[in-house]
Design a protein around this motif. Structure first.
Motif, mmCIF file in Angstrom:
data_model
loop_
_atom_site.group_PDB
_atom_site.id
_atom_site.type_symbol
_atom_site.label_atom_id
_atom_site.label_comp_id
_atom_site.label_asym_id
_atom_site.label_seq_id
_atom_site.Cartn_x
_atom_site.Cartn_y
_atom_site.Cartn_z
ATOM 1 N N ALA A 171 0.843 -1.456 -0.343
ATOM 2 C CA ALA A 171 -0.222 0.219 0.176
ATOM 3 C C ALA A 171 1.173 1.201 0.026
ATOM 4 O O ALA A 171 0.523 2.242 -0.727
ATOM 5 N N ARG A 172 1.779 0.922 1.218
ATOM 6 C CA ARG A 172 2.859 2.046 0.452
ATOM 7 C C ARG A 172 3.525 2.117 -0.798
ATOM 8 O O ARG A 172 3.532 3.925 -1.277
ATOM 9 N N LEU A 293 -10.634 7.534 -2.432
ATOM 10 C CA LEU A 293 -10.821 9.031 -3.083
ATOM 11 C C LEU A 293 -11.911 9.604 -2.399
ATOM 12 O O LEU A 293 -11.404 10.142 -2.553
ATOM 13 N N ARG A 294 -12.852 9.219 -2.281
ATOM 14 C CA ARG A 294 -13.728 9.993 -1.393
ATOM 15 C C ARG A 294 -13.914 10.822 -0.653
ATOM 16 O O ARG A 294 -14.170 11.855 0.347
ATOM 17 N N ALA A 295 -12.835 9.721 0.238
ATOM 18 C CA ALA A 295 -12.536 9.877 1.668
ATOM 19 C C ALA A 295 -11.586 11.099 1.965
ATOM 20 O O ALA A 295 -11.486 12.095 2.344
ATOM 21 N N LEU A 296 -10.832 10.925 0.538
ATOM 22 C CA LEU A 296 -9.834 11.487 0.555
ATOM 23 C C LEU A 296 -10.371 13.618 -0.159
ATOM 24 O O LEU A 296 -9.726 14.500 0.460
ATOM 25 N N ALA A 297 -11.208 13.555 -0.479
ATOM 26 C CA ALA A 297 -11.827 14.583 -1.154
ATOM 27 C C ALA A 297 -13.169 14.752 0.320
ATOM 28 O O ALA A 297 -12.426 16.349 -0.017
ATOM 29 N N LEU A 327 -8.236 7.156 10.458
ATOM 30 C CA LEU A 327 -8.240 6.980 9.121
ATOM 31 C C LEU A 327 -9.178 6.277 9.111
ATOM 32 O O LEU A 327 -10.130 6.465 7.613
ATOM 33 N N ARG A 328 -9.368 4.661 9.810
ATOM 34 C CA ARG A 328 -10.086 3.757 9.392
ATOM 35 C C ARG A 328 -11.604 4.332 9.292
ATOM 36 O O ARG A 328 -12.951 4.171 9.042
ATOM 37 N N LEU A 425 -4.271 5.529 1.775
ATOM 38 C CA LEU A 425 -4.616 7.130 2.295
ATOM 39 C C LEU A 425 -3.561 7.660 3.559
ATOM 40 O O LEU A 425 -3.524 9.191 3.004
ATOM 41 N N ALA A 426 -3.018 7.401 4.362
ATOM 42 C CA ALA A 426 -1.915 7.833 5.630
ATOM 43 C C ALA A 426 -1.014 7.981 4.475
ATOM 44 O O ALA A 426 -0.900 9.909 4.436
#
Length: 464
Positions: A171-172, A293-297, A327-328, A425-426
């Motif tokens: 993921a990283r 992606l929506r969480a980032l938005a 973040l979760r 996300l992190a």
């Protein structure tokens, strides 16, 4: 917990709460006009957007119409008029009920798979295109054995999977690679995010050797597009055989740290059909990318929450897997606000009594998740981005909040998905400072829209 279900023929007697509700004289049969409204404003949009693979143009149009909010308003109006009990639709030749009360949702989901089976007629027709022996459409002893295998391979209910270090590393790496790209271009859309996410999914599920195996992803997409039409679409046996053969090859040379290795190393009987469970993992991981992606938005539009998220994200500096609770919670809020599974379906395996409502065998039970996720009567501030709902325990007893379904049929990969997505996300938050460019606005001072098309999300990206 024992489900509060009684059988119409024999079995347990209805409890006191059931008898009380029987005596309320609630109307449970929808009028013809109400049935038509549900068909056109709830079911038709669900089918049009694609239940198995999304149709981007339709999704964009539904965002323009704010279709999910319109569906929720309709169902809330029906609940006020008819009461909270199951509402039977007037559809010739079919028995379909819509649940309007979260307590009924709890009872039905707790009584999975008997007498409320996830293997509905439409779901069997759809998933048979690419996972005919998958646990979701299995029944009886075969389902039990396949579910056991899946839960063991995915470490269900374990926050950090046994392969957590490998998952975190992948993921990283993919998030860093994506960050390098978008920092050069200055924008991030699904056009950049989607391919990066699919590389990550293939690496997590099948191993690094599958990183650039676009054929297996394309085959799955082709089969899923047919699955959108369920049993109405002809099968593609040649494509399915090729897809199954590729999966078998990956499991045959299972790479350490992959889910292919986890399933290969999990003891099982022939009935478990181990390789046949993998398509669901590939399929179910894709919507998690839309959620991310929506969480980032959302975080790009909510500075106070973004500050706390970045503080937690700074802990992700190596391949040590971490739970990252905030973040979760942001990811869970993203899927609460805009569910990737907007409808949960169950089918009665026998004549069944649900709180005084007799349901014939093969009744389809419909749970429209946006109704419960955005219900201000049970969740104050339902139209706000509020990760604290998941951190303070308010979501624990909320059977109206079903981002990963619930009961014995809940998503067995919930924690693995959250580990993967929260790590990615992190990294993006550590390296970039996104700003939302697209519409609709996610202004924290206003109620959030009921529908957001993830394929239209566009973020300006600058270095952090």
């Amino acid at each position: 917990m024992t489900p509060d279900i009684s059988r119409a023929r024999g079995g347990r007697r209805a409890d006191r709460h059931t008898r009380d509700r029987r005596n309320t004289g609630r109307t449970t049969l929808a009028t013809g006009a109400d049935t038509l409204r549900v068909l056109t404003r709830v079911l038709a949009p669900l089918a049009a957007r694609g239940l198995i693979v999304r149709r981007p143009r339709v999704t964009a149009w539904l965002e323009h119409r704010d279709a999910d909010r319109r569906a929720v308003e309709l169902l809330r109006g029906l609940r006020r008029r008819h009461g909270p009990g199951p509402l039977r639709l007037r559809i010739p030749g079919r028995s379909i009920v819509v649940l309007l009360d979260r307590n009924d949702v709890r009872r039905v989901l707790h009584a999975t798979p008997e007498p409320f089976s996830p293997a509905t007629r439409e779901k069997r027709g759809a998933l048979a295109h690419f996972q005919p022996y998958g646990v979701l459409i299995s029944r009886g002893p075969a389902r039990a054995e396949r579910r056991r295998l899946v839960e063991q391979a995915l470490d269900t209910d374990v926050p950090i999977h046994r392969h957590g270090s490998a998952v975190t590393a992948k993921a990283r790496e993919e998030a860093d690679r994506l960050a390098d790209t978008v920092l050069r271009t200055g924008t991030l859309t699904w056009g950049e995010f989607g391919p990066a996410w699919w590389r990550l999914v293939r690496r997590v599920v099948l191993g690094d050797q599958a990183s650039e195996d676009h054929e297996i992803s394309d085959l799955l997409t082709t089969l899923r597009a047919r699955a959108n039409w369920s049993y109405l679409s002809p099968r593609q046996p040649r494509a399915r055989r090729r897809f199954a053969r590729l999966l078998s090859e990956y499991v045959g040379r299972a790479e350490p740290g992959s889910l292919a290795a986890a399933v290969a190393n999990t003891p099982s009987s022939p009935d478990a059909m181990p390789i046949s469970q993998i398509p669901q993992w590939l399929f179910a991981f894709e919507p998690a990318g839309l959620v991310t992606l929506r969480a980032l938005a959302l975080l790009a539009s909510h500075p106070r929450h973004a500050e706390r998220a970045r503080a937690e994200a700074e802990a992700v500096v190596d391949d040590t897997p971490r739970e990252l609770p905030y973040l979760r919670a942001c990811l869970l809020e993203s899927v609460r606000l805009w569910p990737t599974t907007p409808a949960l379906l169950r089918e009665t395996t026998e004549e069944t009594d649900l709180l005084g409502v007799a349901l014939p065998r093969r009744t389809t039970v419909l749970i429209v998740t946006p109704l419960f996720h955005r219900d201000p009567e049970t969740l104050p501030g339902a139209d706000r981005f509020d990760p604290a709902v998941w951190l303070e325990g308010r979501a624990d007893d909320q059977w109206s909040l079903l981002p990963f379904s619930g009961g014995p049929g809940r998503c067995p990969g919930r924690d693995l998905v959250l580990l993967t997505a929260s790590t990615a996300l992190a990294v993006l938050l550590n390296r970039t400072r996104p700003r939302l460019l697209s519409t609709p606005s996610l202004d924290p001072r206003r109620p959030l829209p009921g529908t957001v098309d993830p394929y239209s999300v566009r973020l300006a990206i600058t270095p952090r």
